[in-house]
Design an enzyme around this catalytic site. Structure first.
Site, PDB file in Angstrom:
ATOM      1  CB  SER A  36      -0.903  -0.002   1.245  1.00 16.54           C
ATOM      2  OG  SER A  36      -1.727   1.137   1.266  1.00 16.54           O
ATOM      3  N   GLY A  37       0.566   2.167  -0.918  1.00 10.44           N
ATOM      4  CA  GLY A  37       1.314   3.409  -1.026  1.00 10.44           C
ATOM      5  C   GLY A  37       2.457   3.358  -2.007  1.00 10.44           C
ATOM      6  CB  THR A  41      -4.199   3.263  -7.637  1.00 10.98           C
ATOM      7  OG1 THR A  41      -4.602   2.303  -6.655  1.00 10.98           O
ATOM      8  CG2 THR A  41      -5.429   3.859  -8.282  1.00 10.98           C
ATOM      9  CB  SER A  98      -5.062   2.634   0.504  1.00  2.00           C
ATOM     10  OG  SER A  98      -4.913   1.243   0.491  1.00  2.00           O
ATOM     11  CB  SER A  99      -7.008   0.309  -4.481  1.00  2.00           C
ATOM     12  OG  SER A  99      -6.800   1.355  -5.384  1.00  2.00           O
TER      13      SER A  99
END
Length: 895
Positions: A36-37, A41, A98-99
């Site tokens: 994440s990060g 995306t 975050s997705s």
């Protein structure tokens, strides 16, 4: 670094697009992964944007003929990203956007490369985040966007019952513990009004009417008001705490009923009672306050999950294309969650890590498949590479008999008799001792914990909440409640919930026990089959530090991400075979310089002159390239000779090293010493082809024994062999550079020395101490042969003529003229006008120049020591003039 990352992303997209257009492998897939990060995306969006841009370049006329009133398919595909981000992304401690779901986007292309349509498939939306989130995090963006004061007009805000409401006024958006802001330094998602305006533009592109948009926003705000009923005062206890009812006077009840379009009686029945069948009779049971709060949360989660799925279906209907579009192939983009390991890991982390384990297995098998296919195609002798397969972890998690998810489903089917504690006991009994990857000591068992040794490391899971999260309880009364709504969009939500219930197994209870783990396993299997039918490309996203600071590189953080992303494992797999491979042209071009070193020691023919630099007209870059091409006119033949010499040398060095082993070293510490002496790393450290024991006329070697093989089109090298010849190449380059630098230094030093002597002579001529003339500076700089034939004498300079063979003194006459900044040059014979004569005098205010002028022009007086001083001064000045143009050349030669 960002630009380099985008270049890599675009190159991956271009490779996939070229493969589709050339029909090399019809279907392609690009797998974007990372924690994440890390930028998954954003990378996925740039992939879509690049592919869509390539599509518009195929046939501009077709793009111009599209209906002007409707948006192009490329525009719709790109605009879908804003809708998915608003309803599926949230702020976490590691990422502001975050997705919280995985997606696979299938882009369909024609045979010419024109984008025809797309389809989006989503995986495992994090529904627990809808109603709760940890301190410092937030729920999904859409809830904050609709509450921004700039998102709606005053009349619309009054109609939606959010006149002066903020995120602090609702249960699911209020920060816990006062920690509303993320602990990241980059908070780029604070402008909710701007994000909301972009969302509305995207909905308009997707043909969402104004009425449809307002119904969606109305439903979202209705869920916000409904969440406040779970707070204190929302429910009132009845029947001595065994039952409860909704507080009619609660301020959020009226707005919730109005926005959701339901009655108070229907709402009270749906959240405070539950119905189930006993034999053939329908039984109704009252719920207490805690159970009713969980029923309200289940209603909110189920409704929001249905909203998300309806939006995805609506997007797919807009980007799928028309039936007349006959496509050639597709490119799939996978944006999936990365490996997760937190302080407290729950059911979501188990599913996410299970997905990463499955994709890692697919990645390993794909890498091995490519390796083995290339070895077979090139005719390379190779042994089957052994690697640690993670199938045992997949069996531990999802095996039909004894897997963790299977045990979880079995516990859920037993109903009220089972809870998280019984589930923990069941996995301790069935998994402990049967799998080396599973671990749970007595301390962990007392706390309901267990550990799994994943490919990326050890992760500890907490069984608290596993049962509830896996059941995904949606009260059957919720569908009945929403079906009675006056809002058309909410009625479609009720239909989606009913379809989901009917799609599962028949339940005897009003609680639809849909297994989230089973559903996710089925989705993952379908995803694996889709990826296996394509040629995959991989994009690994890494973040330099946990705070997302610019210009801050944390090596430990990056190494952890490489390990979690399977990169280190892939490198280990690659190094187990032939990780380095070169085409014949590349191999002979790169390693051809060591051919003379590894060949015969006795040089045939005349000895080559060393140390002479060619500064003439023939030393051009084009001629140098022609010479380089001439050396490798037949790259395959050159590579064969070079591979044979390298293999012979390596085997000779290996044999010599065995013979040089000391007998004393083999005794006492025989095992450890032998392993260290014969280890690949230690073997290559001290070997050198310049050794006196090296015999190039060794027996014909087997190239495979030396770790180098010649294929059909490439040369393959083991890692240790590559390290060896790279080290040798570095030594040869260093020696060659030293020789070049030595010749260059000699040339520059000789020129400087001659200029010093020439300046010394000219000063003596000016003082009347010498009458002969040295050769001109221009002649020395242009004719290198004249330099080499100058006889230097401190008393006088003489130029030797090669044609006449005798010494010819040439007297000269000259004047000194200023060139600026206190410097003087010799005046040419043609410059005789009065202006130039007057210019010989230095400025009146420049005393230093006057002193130099007087010393150079004025005749020396007897007994005056200024003659010697002027000689030295002029010599220094001319020396600086002579060497100043050569400074750039010195830096090139490494001096």
């Amino acid at each position: 670094n960002m630009l380099r990352g985008l270049d890599y992303v675009r190159s991956s997209a271009e490779k996939a697009d070229q493969a589709v257009n050339r029909d090399i492998l019809p279907n392609q897939s690009i797998l974007v992964s990372g924690e994440s990060g890390a930028g998954k995306t954003v990378s996925c969006f740039h992939l879509m944007k690049y592919l869509a841009t390539l599509s518009t370049k195929v046939d501009p006329e077709i793009s111009k003929r599209r209906d002007a009133s409707a948006s192009s398919i490329e525009q719709r595909v790109l605009q879908s990203n804003a809708i998915l981000e608003a309803f599926g992304c949230a702020r976490t401690l590691r990422n502001d956007n975050s997705s919280r779901f995985g997606k696979f986007i299938e882009l369909k292309f024609s045979n010419r490369g024109q984008l025809l349509g797309a389809f989006i498939d989503t995986y495992l939306l994090e529904k627990a985040r809808i109603v709760s989130h940890t301190c410092g995090e937030r729920t999904y963006h859409i809830f904050y966007e609709v509450l921004d004061e700039k998102s709606f007009s005053s009349g619309e805000r009054e109609k939606l019952c959010i006149n002066s409401a903020t995120s602090r006024d609702f249960a699911i958006t209020a920060p816990e513990g006062g920690g509303e802001r993320s602990r990241l330094l980059h908070n780029g998602y604070e402008d909710h009004a701007k994000m909301f305006a972009e969302l509305k533009r995207s909905m308009h592109t997707m043909d969402f009417s104004r009425h449809d948009q307002m119904e969606i926003f109305q439903t979202v705000i209705g869920l916000l008001h409904l969440s406040n009923l779970t707070l204190q005062g929302g429910l009132i206890e009845t029947k001595d705490g065994e039952g409860c009812t909704i507080n009619i006077g609660h301020p959020s009840l009226g707005p919730a009923l109005r926005l959701l379009g339901v009655s108070c009686e229907a709402m009270n029945t749906a959240v405070t009672t539950v119905q189930f069948k006993a034999v053939n009779e329908l039984v109704t049971r009252n719920l207490n306050v805690d159970q009713s709060c969980r029923a309200i949360q289940a209603l909110i989660k189920g409704a929001y999950d249905s909203i998300f799925m309806l939006l995805v279906a609506r997007i797919n209907s807009c980007i799928v294309g028309t039936e007349d579009d006959s496509g050639g192939a597709f490119i799939g983009l996978l944006d999936i969650f990365g490996f997760e390991c937190f302080t407290s890991n729950s059911f979501e982390q188990l599913c996410i890590n299970y997905c990463n384990e499955s994709l890692q297995q697919q990645f390993n098998r794909f890498v091995f498949k490519l390796e083995q296919e290339e070895y077979t195609r090139e005719g390379i002798k190779w042994d089957m590479i052994e690697f640690q397969d993670n199938q045992d972890i997949l069996d531990l998690i999802d095996m039909k008999n004894g897997g963790i998810l299977t045990i979880l489903d079995e516990q859920g089917k037993l109903g009220m008799r089972c809870n998280d504690r019984t589930f923990a006991s069941a996995i301790y009994t069935k998994c402990q001792g049967t799998s080396e990857r599973f671990g749970a000591d007595k301390k962990q068992q007392s706390r309901g914990l267990f550990s799994i040794n994943h490919y990326a490391g050890l992760v500890e899971y907490d069984t608290a909440g596993f049962m509830a999260k896996n059941k995904d309880e949606i009260p059957m009364e919720a569908a009945t409640l929403l079906a009675s709504s006056s809002c058309a969009f909410i009625r479609s939500i009720a239909e989606a919930i009913s379809a989901k219930e009917n799609g599962g197994s028949a339940a005897k209870s009003s609680i639809s026990r849909v297994s989230v783990g089973g559903q996710f396993s089925n989705q993952l299997r379908r995803l694996r089959r889709r990826i296996d039918g394509t040629h995959p490309h991989y994009v690994r996203c890494l973040k330099p530090n946990d705070q997302l600071q610019p210009c801050n590189f944390d090596p430990n953080t990056v190494v952890d991400q490489l390990r979690c992303g399977g990169i280190i494992e892939a490198i280990r797999v690659s190094r187990a075979g032939f990780p380095h491979r070169y085409t014949f042209e590349h191999f002979s071009s790169r390693f051809g310089i060591i051919g003379n070193v590894l060949g015969n020691k006795k040089r045939q023919g005349p000895k080559r002159a060393v140390g002479k630099l060619n500064f003439g007209k023939s030393a051009t870059a084009a001629n140098s390239r022609k010479c380089a091409r001439g050396l490798s006119a037949n790259p395959k033949k050159s590579s064969e000779i070079l591979v044979r010499n390298i293999a012979r040398w390596i085997l000779a060095e290996r044999e010599r090293q065995k013979q040089d082993e000391s007998p004393d070293l083999q005794q006492g510490t025989e095992t450890s010493a032998r392993s260290e002496a014969m280890s690949p790393r230690s073997f290559w450290k001290n070997q050198s082809p310049h050794s006196g024991d090296y015999d190039p006329q060794h027996k014909q070697p087997a190239n495979s024994e030396a770790g180098i093989q010649l294929g059909t089109t490439k040369v393959f090298l083991l890692q240790d062999t590559f390290d060896c010849i790279e080290r040798l190449r570095g030594q040869v380059l260093s020696d060659s550079a030293t020789r070049l630098a030595a010749v260059g230094r000699m040339y520059i030093a000789r020129r400087s020395y001659l200029n010093i002597l020439r300046a010394y002579y000219e000063a003596r001529v000016h003082q009347g101490l010498e009458t002969l003339s040295p050769p001109s500076i221009a002649e020395n700089r242009s004719d290198d042969s004249a330099l080499r034939n100058i006889d230097v004498n401190i008393g006088r300079f003489e130029c030797v003529s090669e044609d006449v063979g005798q010494r010819v003194p040439v007297p000269i006459e000259f004047e000194w003229v200023p060139s600026g900044f206190g410097r003087y040059v010799r005046k040419s014979e043609d410059d005789t006008d009065d202006a130039d004569v007057e210019a010989c005098m230095p400025p009146e205010n420049d005393n230093a120049c006057h002193d130099v002028y007087n010393q150079l022009v004025a005749p020396p007086q007897e007994g005056d020591g200024s003659a010697t001083a002027s000689v030295v001064s002029l010599a220094r000045q001319r020396y600086q003039q002579a060497i100043s143009p050569r400074k750039a050349s010195n830096s090139v030669l490494g001096m």
